[in-house]
Design a protein around this motif. Structure first.
Motif, PDB file in Angstrom:
ATOM      1  N   VAL A  87       0.819  -1.210   0.000  1.00 56.61           N
ATOM      2  CA  VAL A  87       0.000   0.000   0.000  1.00 56.61           C
ATOM      3  C   VAL A  87       0.858   1.267   0.000  1.00 56.61           C
ATOM      4  CG1 VAL A  87      -0.188   0.228   2.513  1.00 56.61           C
ATOM      5  CG2 VAL A  87      -2.029   1.075   1.046  1.00 56.61           C
ATOM      6  N   THR A  88       2.153   1.144   0.355  1.00 55.97           N
ATOM      7  CA  THR A  88       3.031   2.302   0.425  1.00 55.97           C
ATOM      8  C   THR A  88       4.453   1.903   0.062  1.00 55.97           C
ATOM      9  OG1 THR A  88       3.973   3.982   1.905  1.00 55.97           O
ATOM     10  CG2 THR A  88       3.362   1.883   2.889  1.00 55.97           C
ATOM     11  N   ASP A  89       5.225   2.870  -0.408  1.00 55.98           N
ATOM     12  CA  ASP A  89       6.642   2.633  -0.702  1.00 55.98           C
ATOM     13  C   ASP A  89       7.501   2.752   0.544  1.00 55.98           C
ATOM     14  OD1 ASP A  89       6.108   2.279  -3.403  1.00 55.98           O
ATOM     15  OD2 ASP A  89       6.305   4.421  -3.841  1.00 55.98           O
ATOM     16  N   ASN A  90       6.923   3.272   1.614  1.00 58.29           N
ATOM     17  CA  ASN A  90       7.678   3.474   2.852  1.00 58.29           C
ATOM     18  C   ASN A  90       6.967   2.813   4.024  1.00 58.29           C
ATOM     19  OD1 ASN A  90       7.938   6.724   1.513  1.00 58.29           O
ATOM     20  ND2 ASN A  90       9.614   5.250   1.503  1.00 58.29           N
ATOM     21  N   ILE A 109      12.993   3.189   3.782  1.00 57.62           N
ATOM     22  CA  ILE A 109      13.166   4.131   2.689  1.00 57.62           C
ATOM     23  C   ILE A 109      14.416   3.767   1.897  1.00 57.62           C
ATOM     24  CG2 ILE A 109      13.485   6.558   2.064  1.00 57.62           C
ATOM     25  CD1 ILE A 109      12.114   7.304   4.688  1.00 57.62           C
ATOM     26  N   ASN A 110      14.218   3.548   0.587  1.00 62.12           N
ATOM     27  CA  ASN A 110      15.342   3.233  -0.316  1.00 62.12           C
ATOM     28  C   ASN A 110      16.195   2.084   0.207  1.00 62.12           C
ATOM     29  OD1 ASN A 110      14.591   5.357  -2.054  1.00 62.12           O
ATOM     30  ND2 ASN A 110      15.770   6.837  -0.838  1.00 62.12           N
ATOM     31  N   GLY A 111      15.522   1.052   0.698  1.00 63.39           N
ATOM     32  CA  GLY A 111      16.227  -0.149   1.125  1.00 63.39           C
ATOM     33  C   GLY A 111      16.863  -0.062   2.493  1.00 63.39           C
ATOM     34  N   GLN A 112      16.606   1.026   3.219  1.00 61.90           N
ATOM     35  CA  GLN A 112      17.199   1.194   4.540  1.00 61.90           C
ATOM     36  C   GLN A 112      16.128   1.521   5.575  1.00 61.90           C
ATOM     37  OE1 GLN A 112      20.443   0.626   5.134  1.00 61.90           O
ATOM     38  NE2 GLN A 112      20.715   0.149   2.948  1.00 61.90           N
ATOM     39  N   LEU A 113      16.375   1.062   6.814  1.00 65.83           N
ATOM     40  CA  LEU A 113      15.496   1.410   7.918  1.00 65.83           C
ATOM     41  C   LEU A 113      15.972   2.717   8.529  1.00 65.83           C
ATOM     42  CD1 LEU A 113      15.022  -2.028   9.731  1.00 65.83           C
ATOM     43  CD2 LEU A 113      13.352  -0.826   8.316  1.00 65.83           C
ATOM     44  N   GLU A 114      15.122   3.730   8.479  1.00 61.37           N
ATOM     45  CA  GLU A 114      15.467   5.031   9.017  1.00 61.37           C
ATOM     46  C   GLU A 114      14.587   5.345  10.223  1.00 61.37           C
ATOM     47  OE1 GLU A 114      15.497   8.121   6.139  1.00 61.37           O
ATOM     48  OE2 GLU A 114      16.749   7.012   4.701  1.00 61.37           O
ATOM     49  N   THR A 115      15.223   5.624  11.345  1.00 67.51           N
ATOM     50  CA  THR A 115      14.485   5.927  12.573  1.00 67.51           C
ATOM     51  C   THR A 115      13.674   7.205  12.405  1.00 67.51           C
ATOM     52  OG1 THR A 115      16.237   4.887  13.875  1.00 67.51           O
ATOM     53  CG2 THR A 115      14.685   6.298  15.057  1.00 67.51           C
ATOM     54  N   THR A 116      12.456   7.188  12.915  1.00 62.97           N
ATOM     55  CA  THR A 116      11.584   8.358  12.823  1.00 62.97           C
ATOM     56  C   THR A 116      10.850   8.557  14.136  1.00 62.97           C
ATOM     57  OG1 THR A 116       9.826   9.407  11.522  1.00 62.97           O
ATOM     58  CG2 THR A 116       9.590   7.065  11.970  1.00 62.97           C
TER      59      THR A 116
END
Length: 579
Positions: A87-90, A109-116
């Motif tokens: 359902v989403t790219d992220n 995001i772009n193959g990486q896990l980014e903390t948010t």
């Protein structure tokens, strides 16, 4: 642009309450570049798997995964699981570290896990932003009583629903006949569904009161119709019907497929954008119906009972869960289904949440003299500043002069008993009907507590008799609390608070010549002040919620409500643990 993230407080609470390692899926909704995680599902060997999505309202999708318990996680394994999200790219990954009691969130995001960063969102805030559409329709289905034939028939039915030949009725003479603004009939412009809901009188649900910051679950009814007339100027190739004759012996089945599906939509959504959402909700519902019938066909004999749709809204979920039960299936036979759901959704195993009686009570116009359900909902909270514990689940309000019976002056304890009995029935703990006055009196006579002349009399009963009847007719045991005066009621805060937290059943209280029902307490342990949520059976009017709430027949009372010169006995029904 990276979306912002909000996580339902219910999900946060569930993750924080489990120290053992748990893996699972996250479900949520995307609105205005914001992800809202609404629910979760643990991974069980015999669980629903990816099929659980069909039990959730349309617009709620698989949006990520979570891990709870361990201090570290396998990043590669998490990335692999996130690949299922379409359902989403992220997609979202949420991790709970039980050692530090800390929740961290990540976007993929772009193959990486980014903390948010994320913000918890309360159920009230969710209800203020979203409402539900309930789509109902009946579709006949006839096919060979065989697995492949049944699958083909449901596939064709889903294709027909999604082909664009369906129209949807919203309220009074407003129809969606396509997924664009020109496909709206009966209203000018393209208003939002929130605007339409506020200005119409939906068949189910009810517009919230403007001045009360307490949002309810708003539900708007939708009808599905099939367009039979052809559009002008559209040429269609016509040909003679083609018939294939296959001579063989076979059994056929004919059932009425009752579509009853839900969609969760933002109140700002334009009604022209609802067409595809409603189609998706109907398709999910048809998949649920198909799987329930196929399971019965494959595991049992060649007789198929009518499938029935039930919508549940467990308090600890904060979202709807739809299940299909076949007519005639006993609650005992459905126990494994309920156990799986409780385990998958990390719900307590102490009380029922998915029995038929637990299904959500959609608001409708009260049919005549039917008792009101949960008339305490919508009351303003107290200013006591204490800990609040209320009745859990549904009950019916029984009071004087219902069912064309004049019990004014003597039947208050009977009515309170009926309210207590209705709670056990509506929670699914019993399938027995609420006892009538005659049932109650006969029970006490049969027990030897009263003489035979008691039947048909206008003699009072008290908390002791309520205890006897509940135990005999429903198998419910009760704890009895005694106080020597109304003033002493102020000391029972801890015990009543514990009862409503652990059992959640309404309490009958009798004293002097009066009986009442206690629905909850607000206990301030620092000041010692106590407030009681009272349901008064002495009301003699009709089923008018406005009058009942505004005239104090259901409302918060102080200790001064009780007579200082009278003694009181409280009957606290003990709730059996189980689902």
């Amino acid at each position: 642009m990276t979306p912002s993230l909000k996580i339902s407080q219910k999900v946060v609470n569930k993750l924080s309450n489990f120290s053992q390692e748990i893996l699972g899926k996250l479900y949520g909704i995307v609105t205005k570049n914001t992800f809202i995680v609404l629910g979760l599902q643990t991974e069980l060997e015999n669980g629903s798997g990816n099929a659980l999505i069909n039990s959730l309202p349309a617009e709620i999708y698989l949006c990520g995964v979570f891990q709870s318990g361990s201090e570290t996680f396998n990043e590669q394994s998490i990335k692999s699981s996130l690949a299922e999200v379409y359902v989403t790219d992220n997609p979202v990954f949420v991790h709970y570290n039980s050692s530090t009691n800390k929740i961290t969130a990540h976007f993929y995001i772009n193959g990486q896990l980014e903390t948010t960063k994320f913000a918890p969102i309360s159920e009230q805030e969710i209800l203020s932003q979203f409402l539900y559409l309930r789509l109902k329709a009946n579709v006949p289905l006839t096919c060979e009583l065989a697995t492949n034939s049944l699958k083909d028939s449901f596939t064709n039915l889903r294709k027909n629903v999604a082909s664009g030949v369906m129209s949807f009725g919203l309220g009074k003479n407003i129809y969606l006949v396509g997924s664009d603004s020109e496909g709206i009939v009966g209203v000018t412009g393209n208003p939002s569904i929130g605007e339409l809901f506020e200005t119409s009188e939906p068949s189910e649900g009810g517009a919230r009161k403007k001045k009360v910051q307490n949002y309810e679950i708003d539900v708007m009814g939708v009808d599905m119709l099939k367009m039979m007339t052809k559009e002008l100027g559209v040429a269609e190739r016509e040909h003679a019907p083609l018939c294939v004759l296959d001579k063989k012996q076979c059994k056929t089945m004919t059932i009425m497929v009752s579509i009853d599906s839900l969609s969760m939509v933002n109140r700002q959504t334009k009604i022209a954008n609802l067409y595809e959402i409603l189609v998706e909700s109907a398709v999910r519902n048809l998949r649920l119906l198909e799987s329930s019938i196929l399971e019965k066909l494959q595991n049992e004999d060649d007789t198929i009972a009518q499938p029935e749709v039930f919508h549940f809204y467990p308090d600890d979920c904060g979202h709807f869960v739809t299940k299909i039960y076949l007519k005639g299936e006993t609650e005992d036979a459905l126990l494994p289904v309920r156990e799986t759901l409780h385990n998958e959704l990390l719900l307590s195993g102490c009380r029922p949440m998915f029995r038929r009686a637990n299904s959500f009570a959609f608001k409708t116009k009260n049919p005549g003299n039917e008792p009101l359900i949960n008339p305490h909902l919508g009351l303003k909270p107290t200013d006591n500043g204490g800990k609040v514990a209320l009745v859990k689940g549904k009950y019916a309000y029984y009071h004087y002069c219902q069912n064309k019976m004049d019990d004014n002056g003597w039947g208050c304890a009977y009515r309170s008993l009926q309210t207590l009995a209705s709670w056990f029935k509506l929670q699914g703990f019993t399938d027995k009907e609420v006892p009538t006055f005659k049932d109650i009196q006969k029970c006490l006579v049969d027990l030897g507590d009263k003489p035979s002349s008691f039947i048909g009399s206008k003699q009072w009963i008290g908390s002791t008799e309520v205890n006897y009847v509940l135990n005999t007719l429903l198998g419910v045991t009760c704890k009895i609390l005694y106080v020597s005066s109304g003033e002493e009621m102020g000391s029972k805060g801890p015990e009543l608070l514990s009862h409503f937290e652990n059992h959640g059943s309404p309490v009958m209280i009798g004293g002097g010549v009066l009986a009442h029902t206690i629905l909850g307490v607000d206990y301030n342990s620092q000041s010692g002040n106590l407030r009681f949520l009272i349901l008064d059976p002495h009301y003699t009017g009709g089923e008018d919620l406005h009058t009942i709430q505004n005239k104090g027949w259901c409302g918060w009372k102080s200790v001064d409500f009780w007579d200082k010169t009278a003694y009181y006995n409280m009957c606290l029904p003990q709730v059996p643990k189980g689902i």
